[in-house]
Design a protein around this motif. Structure first.
Motif, PDB file in Angstrom:
ATOM      1  N   LYS A  18       0.808  -1.255   0.008  1.00 58.18           N
ATOM      2  CA  LYS A  18      -0.097   0.356   0.029  1.00 58.18           C
ATOM      3  C   LYS A  18       0.744   1.291   0.062  1.00 58.18           C
ATOM      4  N   LEU A  19       2.100   1.197   0.525  1.00 60.72           N
ATOM      5  CA  LEU A  19       3.013   2.451   0.803  1.00 60.72           C
ATOM      6  C   LEU A  19       3.564   2.752  -0.557  1.00 60.72           C
ATOM      7  N   VAL A  20       3.890   1.513  -1.225  1.00 55.95           N
ATOM      8  CA  VAL A  20       4.535   1.343  -2.585  1.00 55.95           C
ATOM      9  C   VAL A  20       3.644   1.964  -3.369  1.00 55.95           C
ATOM     10  N   ASP A  21       2.380   1.554  -3.339  1.00 53.75           N
ATOM     11  CA  ASP A  21       1.234   2.306  -4.249  1.00 53.75           C
ATOM     12  C   ASP A  21       1.231   3.667  -4.140  1.00 53.75           C
ATOM     13  N   PRO A  46      -9.071   2.745  -6.113  1.00 50.21           N
ATOM     14  CA  PRO A  46     -10.373   2.942  -6.680  1.00 50.21           C
ATOM     15  C   PRO A  46      -9.866   3.077  -8.333  1.00 50.21           C
ATOM     16  N   VAL A  47     -10.754   2.528  -9.062  1.00 50.00           N
ATOM     17  CA  VAL A  47     -10.622   2.357 -10.520  1.00 50.00           C
ATOM     18  C   VAL A  47     -11.822   2.778 -11.165  1.00 50.00           C
ATOM     19  N   GLY A  48     -11.493   3.852 -12.460  1.00 52.65           N
ATOM     20  CA  GLY A  48     -12.693   4.329 -12.975  1.00 52.65           C
ATOM     21  C   GLY A  48     -13.132   5.660 -13.094  1.00 52.65           C
ATOM     22  N   GLU A  49     -14.172   6.341 -13.278  1.00 50.97           N
ATOM     23  CA  GLU A  49     -14.443   7.812 -13.159  1.00 50.97           C
ATOM     24  C   GLU A  49     -15.946   7.806 -12.796  1.00 50.97           C
ATOM     25  N   GLY A  50     -15.912   8.897 -11.965  1.00 55.08           N
ATOM     26  CA  GLY A  50     -17.566   9.221 -11.683  1.00 55.08           C
ATOM     27  C   GLY A  50     -18.323   8.026 -10.913  1.00 55.08           C
ATOM     28  N   THR A  51     -19.486   7.685 -11.451  1.00 59.60           N
ATOM     29  CA  THR A  51     -20.278   6.660 -10.764  1.00 59.60           C
ATOM     30  C   THR A  51     -19.835   5.404 -11.040  1.00 59.60           C
ATOM     31  N   GLU A  52     -18.857   5.302 -12.162  1.00 55.83           N
ATOM     32  CA  GLU A  52     -18.430   3.917 -12.723  1.00 55.83           C
ATOM     33  C   GLU A  52     -17.098   3.665 -11.673  1.00 55.83           C
ATOM     34  N   ARG A  53     -16.497   4.633 -10.941  1.00 57.38           N
ATOM     35  CA  ARG A  53     -15.441   4.367 -10.075  1.00 57.38           C
ATOM     36  C   ARG A  53     -15.680   3.256  -8.847  1.00 57.38           C
ATOM     37  N   VAL A  54     -14.972   2.281  -8.843  1.00 56.84           N
ATOM     38  CA  VAL A  54     -15.063   1.205  -8.252  1.00 56.84           C
ATOM     39  C   VAL A  54     -13.641   0.762  -7.437  1.00 56.84           C
ATOM     40  N   GLU A  55     -13.902   0.056  -6.369  1.00 54.78           N
ATOM     41  CA  GLU A  55     -12.525  -0.491  -5.787  1.00 54.78           C
ATOM     42  C   GLU A  55     -11.943  -1.636  -6.271  1.00 54.78           C
ATOM     43  N   LYS A  56     -11.146  -1.863  -6.737  1.00 56.91           N
ATOM     44  CA  LYS A  56     -10.424  -3.195  -7.156  1.00 56.91           C
ATOM     45  C   LYS A  56      -9.313  -3.648  -6.229  1.00 56.91           C
ATOM     46  N   THR A  57      -9.140  -4.792  -6.190  1.00 58.55           N
ATOM     47  CA  THR A  57      -7.917  -5.394  -5.315  1.00 58.55           C
ATOM     48  C   THR A  57      -7.021  -6.250  -6.296  1.00 58.55           C
ATOM     49  N   PHE A  58      -5.841  -5.593  -6.337  1.00 56.16           N
ATOM     50  CA  PHE A  58      -4.766  -6.225  -7.385  1.00 56.16           C
ATOM     51  C   PHE A  58      -3.906  -7.257  -6.479  1.00 56.16           C
ATOM     52  N   ALA A  59      -3.406  -8.336  -6.807  1.00 54.16           N
ATOM     53  CA  ALA A  59      -2.434  -9.149  -6.107  1.00 54.16           C
ATOM     54  C   ALA A  59      -1.237  -9.007  -6.644  1.00 54.16           C
ATOM     55  N   PHE A  60      -0.168  -8.737  -6.249  1.00 51.36           N
ATOM     56  CA  PHE A  60       1.062  -8.824  -6.871  1.00 51.36           C
ATOM     57  C   PHE A  60       1.965 -10.048  -6.064  1.00 51.36           C
ATOM     58  N   HIS A  61       2.663 -10.521  -7.069  1.00 52.55           N
ATOM     59  CA  HIS A  61       3.620 -11.527  -6.476  1.00 52.55           C
ATOM     60  C   HIS A  61       5.116 -11.412  -7.015  1.00 52.55           C
ATOM     61  N   ILE A 417       0.916   5.978   8.853  1.00 54.39           N
ATOM     62  CA  ILE A 417      -0.140   5.231   9.720  1.00 54.39           C
ATOM     63  C   ILE A 417      -1.253   4.636   8.958  1.00 54.39           C
ATOM     64  N   GLY A 418      -1.270   3.412   8.763  1.00 55.61           N
ATOM     65  CA  GLY A 418      -2.156   2.522   8.005  1.00 55.61           C
ATOM     66  C   GLY A 418      -3.608   2.316   9.057  1.00 55.61           C
ATOM     67  N   VAL A 419      -4.687   2.914   8.634  1.00 59.15           N
ATOM     68  CA  VAL A 419      -6.051   2.541   9.508  1.00 59.15           C
ATOM     69  C   VAL A 419      -6.845   1.762   8.643  1.00 59.15           C
ATOM     70  N   GLY A 420      -6.716   1.151   7.573  1.00 58.67           N
ATOM     71  CA  GLY A 420      -7.802   0.375   6.820  1.00 58.67           C
ATOM     72  C   GLY A 420      -6.983  -0.066   5.834  1.00 58.67           C
ATOM     73  N   ALA A 421      -7.816  -0.942   4.602  1.00 57.06           N
ATOM     74  CA  ALA A 421      -7.030  -1.472   3.532  1.00 57.06           C
ATOM     75  C   ALA A 421      -7.120  -0.573   2.233  1.00 57.06           C
ATOM     76  N   GLY A 422      -7.640   0.520   2.193  1.00 58.78           N
ATOM     77  CA  GLY A 422      -7.822   1.395   0.964  1.00 58.78           C
ATOM     78  C   GLY A 422      -6.726   2.279   0.894  1.00 58.78           C
ATOM     79  N   ARG A 423      -6.368   2.582  -0.448  1.00 53.06           N
ATOM     80  CA  ARG A 423      -5.358   3.781  -0.554  1.00 53.06           C
ATOM     81  C   ARG A 423      -5.507   5.058   0.360  1.00 53.06           C
ATOM     82  N   GLU A 424      -6.919   5.447   0.539  1.00 46.92           N
ATOM     83  CA  GLU A 424      -7.116   6.463   1.296  1.00 46.92           C
ATOM     84  C   GLU A 424      -7.189   6.483   2.831  1.00 46.92           C
ATOM     85  N   SER A 425      -6.925   5.212   3.103  1.00 47.04           N
ATOM     86  CA  SER A 425      -6.640   4.933   4.637  1.00 47.04           C
ATOM     87  C   SER A 425      -5.355   5.078   5.112  1.00 47.04           C
TER      88      SER A 425
END
Length: 432
Positions: A18-21, A46-61, A417-425
């Motif tokens: 998350k910090l790397v992101d 979050p991916v997309g624009e406006g009302t189409e904007r949704v959170e996506k989870t990407f797994a990197f290895h 300080i991380g307080v949740g899973a999302g980029r904004e947290s």
């Protein structure tokens, strides 16, 4: 010419991705320097624009997490070991999720290759060890690094001279048959498979040393190095032999990418607000009670790469002091602080004793480590959700006190300080 480095400070799974992101949004290149597809970083964005904007989870290895940012190039350095089928499977999965990586992924021609026979040998070696098994991911990472160290490995550039590659490959596999018995493996089928993979791989392969130094010196590129695994899994300074097979320290950044120490401008240590580890090995502050289960469940402590349940325990500042000495962190990123929200009191490991005598440093001897009694400091919990906090001032007093205790003990400031899973947290705290 400076490079920012993000490293795991414990036994991995601290939430480095998350910090790397977040940081890679201001970077030109995000580079991996060590390890292979045994690493696992989960990014929620979050991916997309406006009302189409949704959170996506990407797994990197294997791929650098910074690829989530569309202007950032991902570089797999010379110190990384690469399993090509996994590389393309991961790349294809990201593309299928809408993450366009075209022209943004490069692999060093000096990187070592991991083959399926390495993965088979990995499993055989674990069986041989029996009750003393390491608990590897069975991704073939250890056997690939062993081949590299014994000068019997193959590198990316070998793929582009097929006749020479085939001859070397047959010789290596025959050596594994002599050591481990004739396990089921289609040598000739693999040679043909890698002939096809080489054709697909060619556009991704570069002289990473020349590329990186050119980008730094002539184009003044901003480079972020994403560490894999963590300091306590380092081959030299971790809990050997329950470690990975590469240098996970700041030293591995220099050797894995071919850059001198003077180019490193800032080192960020990522620290989970409690401690976890996967697989076997010592864990002085491990909790085998309801609190440990609580951390496991609330923190969703399951491996990104393996799905294995992580062992959980209190934050261990003896481990972190050891980590700070080696990596010289400029600042820390404290992650998953919100997982502690429901606890009435929180313990922190602040020292080790054996037979009533204080142990200086972190023991190299695992038999000695197994005998330590952990000295704890007990701090009050905050018993309220901090998931909505977006500034340091939003945090309750006891959460701030917990952060201050860590800073005072380690003499290193917490900037993130991380307080949740999302980029904004992710809260950024002033460290001036």
């Amino acid at each position: 010419m400076s490079v920012t480095v993000v490293l795991g400070a414990q036994w991995g799974d601290e939430g480095k991705g998350k910090l790397v992101d977040i940081l890679s949004g201001d970077m030109d290149i995000c580079a991996r320097c060590a390890g292979g597809n045994n690493a696992g970083h989960t990014i929620v964005v979050p991916v997309g624009e406006g009302t189409e904007r949704v959170e996506k989870t990407f797994a990197f290895h294997l791929l650098p997490s910074g690829l989530v940012n569309p202007k950032c190039v991902g570089l797999i350095g010379s110190g990384v070991v690469v399993h090509l089928p996994s590389f393309f499977a991961e790349l294809d999965a990201l593309q299928a999720q809408g993450l366009d990586c075209t022209g943004r992924v490069f692999i060093s021609d000096r990187a070592q290759l991991v083959f399926d026979f390495h993965q088979i040998v990995d499993g055989i070696k674990e069986v041989e060890l029996g009750g003393s098994s390491i608990g590897t991911t069975k991704k073939g990472i250890g056997p690939a690094y062993s081949g590299k160290a014994s000068r019997s490995g193959l590198r990316v550039h070998h793929l582009f001279d097929h006749a020479t590659f085939a001859a070397k490959f047959r010789k290596i596999v025959e050596g594994r048959f002599k050591r481990y018995g004739s396990f089921e493996y289609d040598t000739e089928g693999e040679i043909l498979r890698y002939k096809e993979l080489a054709t697909r791989l060619r556009p991704y392969v570069i002289d990473s040393l020349t590329y990186l130094h050119t980008q730094l010196s002539q184009k003044h590129a901003r480079v972020l190095v994403e560490g894999a695994n963590a300091l306590m899994l380092d081959l030299d300074f971790g809990t050997y032999p329950f470690v990975t097979s590469s240098s996970t320290s700041v030293g591995g950044v220099c050797t894995g990418l071919g850059i001198p120490p003077k180019m490193i401008g800032k080192v960020v240590g990522v620290v989970k607000a409690y401690t976890t580890r996967v697989g076997r090995g010592p864990f002085p502050t491990e909790l085998l009670d309801d609190v440990g289960t609580h951390l496991q469940e609330i923190g969703r402590e399951f491996g990104t790469t393996t799905g294995r349940r992580r062992r959980c325990g209190w934050l261990d500042l003896v481990v972190l002091r050891h980590s700070c000495l080696i990596n010289g962190y400029d600042v820390l990123n404290l992650t998953k602080l919100d997982v502690l929200d429901d606890l009435a009191e929180i313990k922190v490991g602040v020292g080790y004793e054996v037979d009533g005598e204080e142990v200086r440093g972190f023991p190299a001897d695992l038999d000695l480590l197994a005998r330590v009694t952990v000295k704890y400091a007990t701090l009050p919990g905050w018993k309220t959700s901090i998931a909505g906090a977006r500034t340091y001032d939003d945090l309750p007093a006891h959460a701030k006190a917990y952060i201050a205790f860590i800073e005072d003990f380690l003499k290193v400031k917490v900037e993130w300080i991380g307080v949740g899973a999302g980029r904004e947290s992710m809260i950024r705290k002033s460290v001036t």
